[in-house]
Design an enzyme around this catalytic site. Structure first.
Site, PDB file in Angstrom:
ATOM      1  N   CYS A   1       3.005  -1.457  52.735  1.00 26.86           N
ATOM      2  CA  CYS A   1       2.313  -0.463  53.560  1.00 26.86           C
ATOM      3  C   CYS A   1       0.925  -0.994  53.951  1.00 26.86           C
ATOM      4  O   CYS A   1       0.838  -2.021  54.616  1.00 26.86           O
ATOM      5  CB  CYS A   1       2.260   0.887  52.859  1.00 26.86           C
ATOM      6  SG  CYS A   1       1.878   2.257  54.002  1.00 26.86           S
TER       7      CYS A   1
ATOM      8  N   HIS B   1       8.049   1.548  52.515  1.00 25.73           N
ATOM      9  CA  HIS B   1       7.918   1.592  51.056  1.00 25.73           C
ATOM     10  C   HIS B   1       9.271   1.287  50.409  1.00 25.73           C
ATOM     11  O   HIS B   1      10.106   2.187  50.275  1.00 25.73           O
ATOM     12  CB  HIS B   1       7.453   2.981  50.604  1.00 25.73           C
ATOM     13  CG  HIS B   1       6.036   3.291  50.943  1.00 25.73           C
ATOM     14  ND1 HIS B   1       4.990   3.002  50.100  1.00 25.73           N
ATOM     15  CD2 HIS B   1       5.489   3.850  52.050  1.00 25.73           C
ATOM     16  CE1 HIS B   1       3.852   3.380  50.661  1.00 25.73           C
ATOM     17  NE2 HIS B   1       4.130   3.896  51.848  1.00 25.73           N
TER      18      HIS B   1
ATOM     19  N   GLU C   1       9.856   0.893  47.355  1.00 23.52           N
ATOM     20  CA  GLU C   1       9.928   1.638  46.090  1.00 23.52           C
ATOM     21  C   GLU C   1      10.355   3.085  46.302  1.00 23.52           C
ATOM     22  O   GLU C   1      10.685   3.777  45.340  1.00 23.52           O
ATOM     23  CB  GLU C   1       8.583   1.560  45.358  1.00 23.52           C
ATOM     24  CG  GLU C   1       7.502   2.481  45.856  1.00 23.52           C
ATOM     25  CD  GLU C   1       6.767   1.998  47.093  1.00 23.52           C
ATOM     26  OE1 GLU C   1       5.730   2.598  47.432  1.00 23.52           O
ATOM     27  OE2 GLU C   1       7.224   1.022  47.734  1.00 23.52           O
TER      28      GLU C   1
END
Length: 216
Positions: free
Chosen positions: A87, A197, A199
């Protein structure tokens, strides 16, 4: 997702800007040994360094400098040691960022400017597909319609780095579209980065992180 072996040590760099706990859990899920720290020696010695980022470009850059992260990233890359930005952790790798008319110098690993995303709805928040090169290592094992989670109002709109030396592997650039086309990910030898992202991107994000761990 099966664990990656042998276990690799990854530091999630904690400089005050980023979802470090989410990154820690996602990396542990794919078999990495993870530590959240800003300790210089641990960040330098790890097999991989992950640099998350949320918030304003200028604030992230200041936080990174305060934690000597700019120095650590530069030293690791000069020695071919893997680094991954996520990001705003990707955006600061470009030459500069412009937010609300304020221009801030980035790490200048890549030429170009990060600026406002021009789209009917901003921020770009939610799931989106990407256009990855056919030989991408980051997106290996993923279908073309795999979706990733984005949350951002700024992006790099152009890619101007040209590699003329045939002995040097050219970066692989992945794109996405939200109102306009923007850089969604880059694979540049030891330096990987994603605007989205991983994750927070479920199984697709886990596969991308697995692919990164396999390069360490």
């Amino acid at each position: 997702m099966s664990a990656v072996r042998p276990t690799k040590n990854v530091v999630v760099f904690d400089y005050g800007f980023g979802n470090v706990r989410s990154a820690e859990r996602a990396l542990a899920r794919v078999g990495a040994n993870v530590e959240i720290t800003r300790d210089y020696d641990k960040a330098m010695d790890a097999d991989g360094l992950l640099v998350p980022g949320v918030g304003a470009f200028s604030a992230c850059m200041q936080g990174l400098k305060d934690a000597r992260g700019d120095w650590i990233i530069g030293r690791r890359l000069s020695g071919g040691r893997p680094v991954m930005g996520i990001c705003v952790g990707m955006q600061i790798l470009f030459e500069r960022g412009i937010e609300h008319g304020v221009e801030t110098e980035g790490l200048d690993e890549w030429p170009g400017t990060v600026g406002p995303l021009k789209a009917p709805v901003v921020p770009h928040m939610g799931w989106n597909t990407v256009e990855a090169p056919a030989d991408s290592q980051a997106f290996k094992g993923l279908d073309a319609d795999a979706r990733f989670y984005f949350v951002h109002s700024y992006a790099a709109h152009d890619w101007s780095l040209e590699v003329t030396n045939p002995a040097i592997r050219a970066p692989k650039v992945t794109w996405a579209t939200h109102g306009e086309r923007f850089v969604a990910a880059v694979e540049n030898r030891a330096l990987w980065a994603t605007q989205f992202h991983p994750e927070k991107s479920g199984d697709a994000g886990a596969q991308l992180l697995t692919n990164w761990i396999e390069t360490l």
